[in-house]
Design a protein around this motif. Sequence first.
Motif, short mmCIF file in Angstrom:
data_model
loop_
_atom_site.label_atom_id
_atom_site.label_comp_id
_atom_site.label_asym_id
_atom_site.label_seq_id
_atom_site.Cartn_x
_atom_site.Cartn_y
_atom_site.Cartn_z
N ASP A 1 -91.49 -73.74 15.14
CA ASP A 1 -91.24 -72.51 14.38
C ASP A 1 -91.88 -72.58 12.99
O ASP A 1 -92.40 -71.57 12.49
N ARG B 1 -88.12 -73.90 22.41
CA ARG B 1 -86.69 -74.02 22.08
C ARG B 1 -85.85 -74.35 23.31
O ARG B 1 -84.81 -75.01 23.19
N LEU C 1 -92.44 -69.95 21.47
CA LEU C 1 -91.27 -70.47 20.76
C LEU C 1 -90.05 -70.50 21.68
O LEU C 1 -89.26 -71.45 21.64
#
Length: 199
Positions: free
Chosen positions: A179, A104, A100
């Motif tokens: 997510d 991101r 993640l």
Amino acid sequence: MRRNASTVVVLPGPAPAEVLAAVGRSMNVALIRPQDPADDDADGLAAAAGALRQAGRSTSAYVLVAADPLAAVAASWQAMWDVSRPEGPSGFEQQAAKVLSAWRSGRFELPDYYLVLSPGPAGPGEAGDQGPDFYLGPLRSARPHRVAFVAATEPAQQAVGVLQALGSLRHGPWWPGLDEVIEAARTFYPDRLAETAPR
């Protein structure tokens, strides 16, 4: 969401050399294999992200990437359900946090599709059942049209199946945020695989 002319497809897990060779000979498919992972890239995340970036620059109609930035997440999710080694979700959560963070920060985006090969026949001393599958379970439940499956188990048949699958990928909504996919994996119970199993 990526914007380029090619349809990028990730082939997760090991693929027989015969399958990759057949794809490599196809006129409208570019095959991208990752470079050898660096010493600090044991899970292959950086190599897979690099392969996806390379795929994004391709001009072929289809780009098949033989690397997956979610590989460690998938393996740890499957291990979480292995009753012979009850480790709980800590390994999955550790890998999920790592992937993640990379997603991101823009190190990779999800491909257009995932193309999952059926495991080949079990060899001597190998288990026939591979256990719950992240790709056919929580990932496919997030976007059923974005995960294709080749049911053949013999390499020659898989090679034909991969090329046929590439030509018949179905359109559908783009992926939710990674997510959301990870959150779905946290709450996905493997017995639900029967509900989402390929036909």
